[in-house]
Design a protein around this motif. Structure first.
Motif, PDB file in Angstrom:
ATOM      1  N   LEU A   1       0.957  -1.162   0.070  1.00 40.71           N
ATOM      2  CA  LEU A   1       0.036   0.098   0.031  1.00 40.71           C
ATOM      3  C   LEU A   1       0.712   1.179   0.140  1.00 40.71           C
ATOM      4  N   ILE A   2       0.633   2.036  -1.014  1.00 42.28           N
ATOM      5  CA  ILE A   2       1.779   3.024  -1.206  1.00 42.28           C
ATOM      6  C   ILE A   2       1.250   4.282  -0.775  1.00 42.28           C
ATOM      7  N   HIS A   3       1.708   4.985   0.085  1.00 39.85           N
ATOM      8  CA  HIS A   3       1.158   6.052   0.638  1.00 39.85           C
ATOM      9  C   HIS A   3       2.045   7.313   0.557  1.00 39.85           C
ATOM     10  N   SER A   4       1.778   8.555   0.167  1.00 35.24           N
ATOM     11  CA  SER A   4       2.649   9.526  -0.238  1.00 35.24           C
ATOM     12  C   SER A   4       2.648  10.462   1.157  1.00 35.24           C
ATOM     13  N   GLY A   5       3.698  10.984   1.345  1.00 34.19           N
ATOM     14  CA  GLY A   5       3.950  11.862   2.463  1.00 34.19           C
ATOM     15  C   GLY A   5       3.497  13.179   2.060  1.00 34.19           C
ATOM     16  N   ALA A   6       3.271  13.726   0.963  1.00 35.35           N
ATOM     17  CA  ALA A   6       2.786  15.019   0.365  1.00 35.35           C
ATOM     18  C   ALA A   6       2.409  14.771  -0.731  1.00 35.35           C
TER      19      ALA A   6
ATOM     20  N   GLU B   1      -7.292  12.407   9.396  1.00 31.25           N
ATOM     21  CA  GLU B   1      -6.422  13.396  10.216  1.00 31.25           C
ATOM     22  C   GLU B   1      -4.842  13.199   9.944  1.00 31.25           C
ATOM     23  N   THR B   2      -4.481  13.044   8.613  1.00 33.37           N
ATOM     24  CA  THR B   2      -3.038  12.687   8.364  1.00 33.37           C
ATOM     25  C   THR B   2      -2.836  13.672   6.960  1.00 33.37           C
ATOM     26  N   ARG B   3      -1.722  13.780   6.732  1.00 32.41           N
ATOM     27  CA  ARG B   3      -1.464  14.658   5.349  1.00 32.41           C
ATOM     28  C   ARG B   3      -0.811  13.282   4.428  1.00 32.41           C
TER      29      ARG B   3
END
Length: 146
Positions: free
Chosen positions: A6-11, A71-73
């Protein structure tokens, strides 16, 4: 064993992409995964503004809202399902993913195979030739990067 990355981008930048990753980074990773013969399926998700969240109360009442309003970026940008020998190999491929850089992350989860003989579904997946588990084309033709 099959694992979902699962690929999550920090921004994200103004185009909705991960600023730390170039299209060329994703194309190179896509080629590496395909050339290694481990890709089961993978997709990039559409823009976050197209998301819809569904919640069901204990009484069965359904509430539908626009967006995830997390609740996260950090944003889920896509996924891969890969078929590799073990968790260590899956972690190696996750570490090579451009999405894991500069504040991003890749969550690695075993894919449960409820159809495998003797598998209760809670110990991960067994290696088989049944094709994709998550969805999509068995050739993995969906582009997941960017």
């Amino acid at each position: 064993m099959k694992y979902m990355l699962l690929i999550h981008s920090g921004a994200v930048d103004e185009q909705g992409g991960a600023p730390q990753c170039t299209v060329e980074d994703w194309m190179a990773y896509d080629k590496d995964v395909r050339d290694a013969g481990i890709l089961v399926s993978g997709e990039s998700l559409a823009d976050l503004v197209t998301a819809t969240t569904v919640r069901v109360s204990p009484t069965g009442e359904r509430t539908v809202t626009d967006g995830p309003f997390a609740e996260t970026r950090e944003l889920l940008g896509g996924f891969l399902v890969i078929d590799v020998p073990d968790l260590d190999a899956a972690l190696d491929w996750a570490a090579r993913c451009p999405g894991a850089r500069d504040g991003g992350s890749v969550v690695v989860r075993p894919v449960a195979d409820f159809g495998a003989p003797g598998d209760s579904g809670d110990s991960g997946a067994s290696r088989d030739s049944q094709g994709p588990v998550a969805s999509g084309d068995p050739s993995g033709s969906g582009d997941f990067g960017g």
